[in-house]
Design an enzyme around this catalytic site. Structure first.
Site, PDB file in Angstrom:
ATOM      1  N   HIS A  41     -15.972 -59.618  74.742  1.00  0.00           N
ATOM      2  CA  HIS A  41     -15.778 -58.467  75.934  1.00  0.00           C
ATOM      3  C   HIS A  41     -14.773 -57.856  75.926  1.00  0.00           C
ATOM      4  CE1 HIS A  41     -17.246 -57.094  79.770  1.00  0.00           C
ATOM      5  NE2 HIS A  41     -16.065 -57.124  80.216  1.00  0.00           N
TER       6      HIS A  41
ATOM      7  N   SER B 227     -24.788 -47.635  40.523  1.00  0.00           N
ATOM      8  CA  SER B 227     -24.589 -48.810  40.939  1.00  0.00           C
ATOM      9  C   SER B 227     -24.959 -49.891  40.203  1.00  0.00           C
ATOM     10  CB  SER B 227     -24.905 -49.169  42.254  1.00  0.00           C
ATOM     11  OG  SER B 227     -24.519 -47.990  43.032  1.00  0.00           O
ATOM     12  N   GLY B 228     -26.417 -50.100  40.010  1.00  0.00           N
ATOM     13  CA  GLY B 228     -26.863 -51.419  39.401  1.00  0.00           C
ATOM     14  C   GLY B 228     -26.699 -51.449  37.753  1.00  0.00           C
TER      15      GLY B 228
ATOM     16  N   ILE C 259     -32.743 -39.759  54.578  1.00  0.00           N
ATOM     17  CA  ILE C 259     -31.848 -38.479  54.329  1.00  0.00           C
ATOM     18  C   ILE C 259     -32.089 -37.359  55.379  1.00  0.00           C
ATOM     19  CG2 ILE C 259     -31.435 -36.783  52.466  1.00  0.00           C
ATOM     20  CD1 ILE C 259     -31.979 -39.121  50.498  1.00  0.00           C
TER      21      ILE C 259
ATOM     22  N   TYR D 198     -14.702 -46.120  38.772  1.00  0.00           N
ATOM     23  CA  TYR D 198     -15.978 -46.790  38.082  1.00  0.00           C
ATOM     24  C   TYR D 198     -15.792 -46.751  36.657  1.00  0.00           C
ATOM     25  CZ  TYR D 198     -19.945 -48.034  41.562  1.00  0.00           C
ATOM     26  OH  TYR D 198     -20.463 -48.374  42.443  1.00  0.00           O
TER      27      TYR D 198
ATOM     28  N   GLU E 231     -30.330 -38.404  58.592  1.00  0.00           N
ATOM     29  CA  GLU E 231     -28.889 -38.400  58.373  1.00  0.00           C
ATOM     30  C   GLU E 231     -28.329 -36.798  58.362  1.00  0.00           C
ATOM     31  OE1 GLU E 231     -28.101 -41.036  55.341  1.00  0.00           O
ATOM     32  OE2 GLU E 231     -28.200 -42.500  56.426  1.00  0.00           O
TER      33      GLU E 231
ATOM     34  N   ARG F 197     -40.518 -43.540  59.650  1.00  0.00           N
ATOM     35  CA  ARG F 197     -41.682 -44.447  59.449  1.00  0.00           C
ATOM     36  C   ARG F 197     -41.294 -45.628  59.056  1.00  0.00           C
ATOM     37  NH1 ARG F 197     -45.454 -45.019  55.605  1.00  0.00           N
ATOM     38  NH2 ARG F 197     -44.795 -43.187  54.595  1.00  0.00           N
TER      39      ARG F 197
ATOM     40  N   ASP G  77     -33.038 -48.320  41.600  1.00  0.00           N
ATOM     41  CA  ASP G  77     -34.285 -47.276  42.198  1.00  0.00           C
ATOM     42  C   ASP G  77     -35.231 -46.929  41.257  1.00  0.00           C
ATOM     43  OD1 ASP G  77     -32.607 -47.064  44.413  1.00  0.00           O
ATOM     44  OD2 ASP G  77     -32.335 -44.985  44.323  1.00  0.00           O
TER      45      ASP G  77
END
Ligand code: NDP
Length: 453
Positions: free
Chosen positions: A436, A14-15, A179, A99, A182, A205, A304
């Protein structure tokens, strides 16, 4: 000095792809990108995208149960993992193609092989060719971490989940983070018997305590055997390929598979970074400043691999900011404040801003909270509850944190995040008229604080 390229990006996730595309298309740069596996990176190939498709698959099971209560006459044959996987593989190939094409259409030259750093301006490809570049961007992402004691024992990580030939009958999941939670919900929803060990007192956490307790209760109620304050001590591979696991309580149980979801480490090994003089942190992450620049002026890193916030949209923002700064003449720092996130458990958990404990450290807070069975659930006599919580600064009335556990919570938090990012007050929420009937209307209907301290 002339260079082969203005920018060489290592890593097609992605980056990296965002940075390469923007540098080429908007910055007019000559850009190359090397990817050793598949274009799209973790998010597209073995992370967010296939995970979310599995979330949808699992959700249909629960929806069919509920549909019966709504009067549908259904006969369900069960879940066909192989059929789903074949479609999943096709979809990932399609996205990989998109991509690749998007990058190529922007003028990026793609090398489908591993690249390593030789010096501050040179990279080497696996086939031996070397290229020079004015700037080099490290965007190699992360890799699942398995504690040394259990490496090489045939355990799975998130990488392998999407490649399983068949669904196991039972699985042990180690970890209590994104992870682990999920996959516990997804696999349980697909009919797998799931046991989850988490070493701490409560899962997730870092998230708000009320959200953590709520998610844990929901997961247990739907059938995940969640065991907190429990860790794996040893594993034995049985002759039939199954696993015998001994836990910290001394119990010994057998499982078809074992999945480690014990965090991810930056992908910096063997990249030549340290040899080229790039400083890494203790965890092996590339150290960068606010501009994603390393200690070597020509070398930058995003995503990351820098271990700032391990989320796809953050990597994309970092990659874009880098390209704007270096090639677009628009100096931009990636903004890491008030980043919303969602955990795709069932129901989903989503959050933006401070937890109650974090906010209290800054001063007095008012906490607004509600928990209820949603209309759709109550009609079907389900027991699952939604939870909405706002943490508000008692002095300024500003909403400091918003925490939601509900079906669709991830969709809701995106909008709440805009308000929180704009500095909305509780009074701003209150004067917004409800939509609503929805679950999300509760966010503007909480009148009295549950507590103030
Ligand atoms: P996390 O850091 O979220 O969780 C790791 C878990 O493993 C924690 O519960 C941790 O426990 C536990 N753990 C770590 N080491 C050990 C060990 N040696 N023995 C036993 N337990 C251990 O990592 P994940 O792997 O779940 O995900 C990695 C990152 O990917 C996430 O932080 C998130 O940023 C991103 N992600 C985002 C998603 C999303 O946006 N929906 C989905 C999936 C991933 P403890 O808490 O005690 O440290």
């Amino acid at each position: 000095m002339t260079f082969d390229y203005d920018l060489f990006v290592i890593g097609g996730g992605s980056g990296g792809v965002r940075a390469a595309r923007i540098a080429a298309s908007e910055g007019g740069a000559r850009v190359a990108l090397a990817e050793e596996y598949r274009m799209g990176g973790t998010c597209v190939i073995r992370g967010c995208v296939p995970k979310k498709l599995m979330v949808f698959a699992a959700g249909h099971g629960a929806a069919m149960d509920e549909a019966r209560a709504y009067g549908w006459q259904l006969s369900v044959q069960g879940f066909d993992w192989r059929a789903f996987r074949a479609r999943l593989d096709d979809e990932l190939s399609r996205l990989e193609g998109i991509y690749t094409r998007n990058a190529e259409n922007a003028g990026v030259e793609i090398h489908h092989q591993r690249a390593t750093l030789i010096d501050p301006h040179t990279v080497a490809l696996a086939d031996g060719r070397q290229f020079t570049a004015r700037h080099i961007l490290i965007a190699t992402g992360g890799t699942p971490f398995v504690p040394e004691a259990f490496e090489g024992q045939g355990v799975m990580t998130s990488n392998e989940v999407f490649l399983m030939e068949d669904l196991p009958r039972s699985i042990l999941i180690i970890g209590g983070g994104f992870i682990a939670c999920e996959f516990a919900c997804v696999l349980q929803g697909l009919g797998v018997e799931v046991t989850q060990f988490y070493r701490g007192a409560q899962i997730l956490r870092g998230f708000d305590d009320d959200l953590r307790h709520h998610v844990a209760a929901e997961m247990s109620a739907q059938g995940v055997a969640l065991e907190v304050s429990t860790d794996l001590v040893s594993l034995e591979r049985l002759p039939d390929g199954r696993f015998a696991a001994v836990d910290t309580g001394g119990g010994r149980r057998e499982f078809d598979r074992v999945l480690f979801a014990t965090g991810r480490t930056p992908n910096t090994q063997g990249l030549g970074l340290e040899e080229a003089g790039v400083v890494l942190s203790e965890s092996g992450a590339v150290k960068v400043d606010d501009w994603s620049q390393t200690n070597i002026p020509s070398v930058f890193a995003v995503g990351d691999v820098t271990d700032r916030i391990q989320l796809t949209p953050v990597a994309i923002r970092e990659g874009h900011a880098f390209a704007d700064t270096v090639f677009g003449g628009k100096p931009t720092k990636a903004d890491h404040a008030l980043v919303a996130s969602a955990v795709f458990t069932r129901p989903e958990a989503a959050t933006v801003g401070l937890t109650e404990d974090e906010a209290r450290e800054l001063g007095r807070v008012k906490v607004f909270m509600t928990s209820f069975r949603a209309m759709q659930t109550a009609f079907a006599e389900g027991t699952s509850k939604a939870m909405f919580k706002l943490v508000v600064c008692a002095q300024s009335d500003r909403v400091l944190g918003c925490h939601i556990v509900a079906p669709g919570a991830a969709e809701m938090i995106q909008f709440a995040a805009i308000a929180v990012k704009m500095g909305a007050t509780k009074a701003d929420f209150d004067r917004t008229v409800a939509v609503h009937p929805t679950m999300a209307e509760e966010i503007v209907l909480m009148r009295n604080p549950a507590r103030e301290h």
